[in-house]
Design an enzyme around this catalytic site. Structure first.
Site, PDB file in Angstrom:
ATOM      1  CG  HIS A 170      -1.808  -1.186   1.328  1.00 49.39           C
ATOM      2  ND1 HIS A 170      -1.800  -2.027   2.414  1.00 49.39           N
ATOM      3  CD2 HIS A 170      -2.706  -1.701   0.464  1.00 49.39           C
ATOM      4  CE1 HIS A 170      -2.683  -2.997   2.212  1.00 49.39           C
ATOM      5  NE2 HIS A 170      -3.239  -2.825   1.037  1.00 49.39           N
ATOM      6  CB  CYS A 182     -11.904 -15.160  -4.497  1.00 51.58           C
ATOM      7  SG  CYS A 182     -10.686 -14.839  -3.180  1.00 51.58           S
ATOM      8  CB  CYS A 213     -10.709 -11.313  -5.082  1.00 52.19           C
ATOM      9  SG  CYS A 213      -9.135 -12.128  -5.294  1.00 52.19           S
ATOM     10  CB  CYS A 225      -8.388 -17.369  -5.029  1.00 47.98           C
ATOM     11  SG  CYS A 225      -7.770 -15.713  -5.424  1.00 47.98           S
ATOM     12  CE  LYS A 277      -1.157  -8.584  -4.104  1.00 44.96           C
ATOM     13  NZ  LYS A 277      -2.578  -8.789  -3.928  1.00 44.96           N
TER      14      LYS A 277
HETATM   15  O1  ME8 Z   1      -7.887  -4.088  -3.927  1.00 41.00           O
HETATM   16  N1  ME8 Z   1       2.866  -4.792  -4.419  1.00 41.00           N
HETATM   17  O2  ME8 Z   1      -7.660  -3.058  -1.876  1.00 41.00           O
HETATM   18  P1  ME8 Z   1      -6.299  -3.702  -1.335  1.00 41.00           P
HETATM   19  C1  ME8 Z   1       2.460  -3.636  -4.935  1.00 41.00           C
HETATM   20  N2  ME8 Z   1     -10.070  -2.110  -2.016  1.00 41.00           N
HETATM   21  N3  ME8 Z   1       1.296  -3.051  -4.633  1.00 41.00           N
HETATM   22  C2  ME8 Z   1       0.497  -3.641  -3.765  1.00 41.00           C
HETATM   23  C3  ME8 Z   1       0.843  -4.871  -3.166  1.00 41.00           C
HETATM   24  C4  ME8 Z   1       2.099  -5.448  -3.530  1.00 41.00           C
HETATM   25  N4  ME8 Z   1       2.554  -6.569  -3.025  1.00 41.00           N
HETATM   26  N5  ME8 Z   1      -0.151  -5.213  -2.342  1.00 41.00           N
HETATM   27  C5  ME8 Z   1      -1.090  -4.238  -2.409  1.00 41.00           C
HETATM   28  C6  ME8 Z   1      -8.306  -3.351  -3.045  1.00 41.00           C
HETATM   29  N6  ME8 Z   1      -0.697  -3.282  -3.265  1.00 41.00           N
HETATM   30  C7  ME8 Z   1      -9.566  -2.571  -3.253  1.00 41.00           C
HETATM   31  C8  ME8 Z   1      -9.313  -1.443  -4.225  1.00 41.00           C
HETATM   32  S1  ME8 Z   1     -10.046   0.718  -5.638  1.00 41.00           S
HETATM   33  C9  ME8 Z   1     -11.493   1.416  -6.131  1.00 41.00           C
HETATM   34  C10 ME8 Z   1     -10.502  -0.593  -4.560  1.00 41.00           C
HETATM   35  C11 ME8 Z   1      -1.436  -2.058  -3.578  1.00 41.00           C
HETATM   36  O3  ME8 Z   1      -6.202  -3.273   0.088  1.00 41.00           O
HETATM   37  C12 ME8 Z   1      -1.754  -1.957  -5.057  1.00 41.00           C
HETATM   38  O4  ME8 Z   1      -2.024  -0.620  -5.374  1.00 41.00           O
HETATM   39  O5  ME8 Z   1      -6.248  -5.136  -1.637  1.00 41.00           O
HETATM   40  C13 ME8 Z   1      -3.023  -2.768  -5.148  1.00 41.00           C
HETATM   41  O6  ME8 Z   1      -3.749  -2.509  -6.325  1.00 41.00           O
HETATM   42  C14 ME8 Z   1      -3.747  -2.302  -3.909  1.00 41.00           C
HETATM   43  O7  ME8 Z   1      -2.689  -2.121  -2.937  1.00 41.00           O
HETATM   44  C15 ME8 Z   1      -4.774  -3.294  -3.410  1.00 41.00           C
HETATM   45  O8  ME8 Z   1      -5.190  -2.903  -2.134  1.00 41.00           O
END
Ligand code: ME8
Length: 506
Positions: free
Chosen positions: A20, A125, A128, A143, A296
């Site tokens: 994040h 999932c 997700c 997933c 990841k």
């Molecule tokens: O998907 N490497 O929230 P989320 C790089 N709420 N970036 C990463 C990462 C990693 N290992 N892990 C997370 C959601 N991110 C939804 C989004 S938007 C309208 C709703 C970052 O808490 C990256 O930007 O799972 C990813 O897309 C986002 O956190 C996913 O955060």
């Protein structure tokens, strides 16, 4: 010229982690850079607080979802100043003002005929909050991202008529080849569209943690529609009454996301905006994953590096620099504490830190602390060149790593210049005074160029350096070596090492 940049809104099912922080830092670099260009910038981040990921996590903790959201939204918020993030607003999707906009926009989408009732069946999932297409389902119905078993869901829903936008989306991708970047992600999204779009559930019946559907109290909106609309809703209430944020900022200049949420942003989101008759974002940039041990890095997998530990020991600038320098923006890349320490020592401490420290010390020692007003070195001027234009062009392509590399080449060039000129030798003979002054004036100018270009990446340390150097102006024009003026003739101040060496490892 306006520049509206967003991060995804993060799920509050757990505390923030380095992934994040990564997206937030990247968005911050863009926001700060565009402010340096004199543009009207709005930088939005926030938290996604509805849906199954949050409801399930709260249940597991034995607390209510709002309580979990309140607790974790606070942690995401607190992280921002620690990262040096200069966001203009922080949106929470449980804000009633957001919920009202969701109901209004999706109500309009229904009125325009893009919502109908039907039955859905598919693999789902809960982490997700997403249905998987048959080709996405991994071995044994798991997933591909979370490696957990998918559930077979069948329910009566309201649907969004995504398939009605098939042709319009294909045309959009033809017309706007810059809509999604990098190119591989553009191709991936387009291939998904061309494979034939199916309608998607807009509401959910079983799940009650969400924005209530105005026309059917049995349903809440599917979390993704609620979440995507944050980018729009925020502008309706992020500022004082009377301030016209929407007309000033819409549509977004760039949405930053990682590839896990590509389909929602590159397919559902433009279709939803078309359905609501709203202008589309100019660009969606998809960065890669930060990998730790080849996986990841995600809170649900449990292999997490705490950005707080790095910040506490080395400061936010070091973390910002490391992430954007180590992993080519747009690609996946591994991060580790060992690689962090090597880069910190080699590049921040030994290259940039020493360049700054030596330049200031020599001006102090040989020129009584006043930057000489000598005519700078024209050969060096040619090599530093129009650094600001170069960085701007690269950042317009969202190439944060290449822009940083372009600046870093100049840092290295300036270090070589110190060695070539050897001002300590020039200082020994009075006859070479003019050459000494030219060398130190050139170094001070060169340092101004790189420090101003680096401000978006290293806001805290470059601010201190520019202050010490006697440079007041922070605009991108200051990255042109040809533009003289500050700090020639300025009185410099000595500062403690910008990037002190550390004995203990992380
Ligand atoms: O998907 N490497 O929230 P989320 C790089 N709420 N970036 C990463 C990462 C990693 N290992 N892990 C997370 C959601 N991110 C939804 C989004 S938007 C309208 C709703 C970052 O808490 C990256 O930007 O799972 C990813 O897309 C986002 O956190 C996913 O955060």
């Amino acid at each position: 010229m306006s520049f509206y940049v967003t991060t995804p809104i993060y799920y509050v099912n757990a505390a923030p982690h380095l992934g994040h922080a990564y997206t937030t830092i990247a968005a911050d670099v863009l926001a700060r850079h565009h402010r340096q260009r004199g543009e009207d910038v709005f930088f939005l981040t926030g938290t996604d607080e509805h849906g199954e990921p949050v409801a399930d996590a709260a249940r597991a903790l034995g607390i209510g979802p709002q309580e979990l959201a309140d607790r974790n939204a606070e942690r995401f918020k607190e992280l921002l100043p620690r990262l040096g993030a200069s966001n203009d607003f922080f949106i929470r999707t449980t804000d009633p003002r957001h919920e009202a906009v969701v109901r209004a926009v999706l109500g309009k989408v229904r009125e325009r005929g893009y919502v109908y009732e039907g039955t859905y069946e598919g693999w789902y999932c809960p982490r997700c909050a997403d249905f998987k297409t048959e080709s996405e389902v991994a071995a044994e119905n798991t997933c591909p991202i979370h490696h957990i078993e998918l559930t077979r869901e069948r329910e009566q829903n309201y649907f969004f008529a995504l398939s009605a936008f098939q042709e319009r989306l294909e045309r959009l991708y033809e017309r706007q080849p810059q809509l999604v970047a990098p190119r591989s992600r553009f191709n991936e999204a387009l291939a998904f569209i061309r494979s034939g779009l199916r309608d998607v559930p807009l509401t959910r019946k079983r799940l009650l943690w969400g924005v209530a559907v105005p026309w059917d109290s049995q349903h809440v909106f599917y979390v993704w529609f609620d979440a995507l609309l944050n980018y729009y809703s925020a502008l309706t209430f992020a500022r004082e009454e009377g301030e016209e944020l929407l007309s000033r900022m819409w549509p977004p200049a760039v949405h930053l996301i990682a590839k896990d949420i590509l389909r929602f942003h590159a397919v559902y989101w433009p279709a939803l905006l078309m359905a609501a008759e709203l202008p589309l974002p100019r660009r969606i940039f998809v960065h890669g994953y930060l990998l730790m041990e080849g996986e990841k890095m995600s809170k649900s997998l449990g292999n997490v590096l705490d950005p707080n530990a790095v910040i506490e020991r080395y400061g936010a600038d070091a973390l910002r620099f490391y992430l954007l320098r180590e992993v080519p923006f747009g690609a996946d890349g591994s991060v580790s504490t060992a690689a962090f320490e090597t880069r910190y020592e080699r590049e921040l401490a030994n290259e940039l830190g020493n360049l700054a420290g030596r330049t200031l010390a020599m001006i102090e020692r040989y020129c009584d602390g006043v930057v000489p007003t000598a005519q700078p070195d024209s050969a060096l001027a040619a090599e530093i060149g129009e650094l600001g234009d170069e960085v701007a062009a690269l950042l317009d392509r969202t190439d944060l790593t290449a822009a940083l590399e372009a600046i870093w080449e100049r840092v290295r060039r300036l270090n070589r210049y110190v060695e070539e000129q050897a001002p300590w030798q020039l200082a020994r003979s009075g006859e070479r005074r003019a050459q000494l002054e030219r060398a130190l004036a050139s170094l001070a100018l060169g340092l101004r160029c790189v420090a101003v270009a680096l401000l978006p990446y290293l806001p805290d340390s470059m601010e201190r350096l520019l202050d010490a150097l006697g440079v007041q102006e922070r605009s991108l024009d200051q990255c042109s070596f040809k533009r003289q003026g500050e700090p020639l003739g300025a009185r410099i101040a000595r500062v403690p090492a910008l990037f002190p060496k550390h004995e203990r490892a992380l």
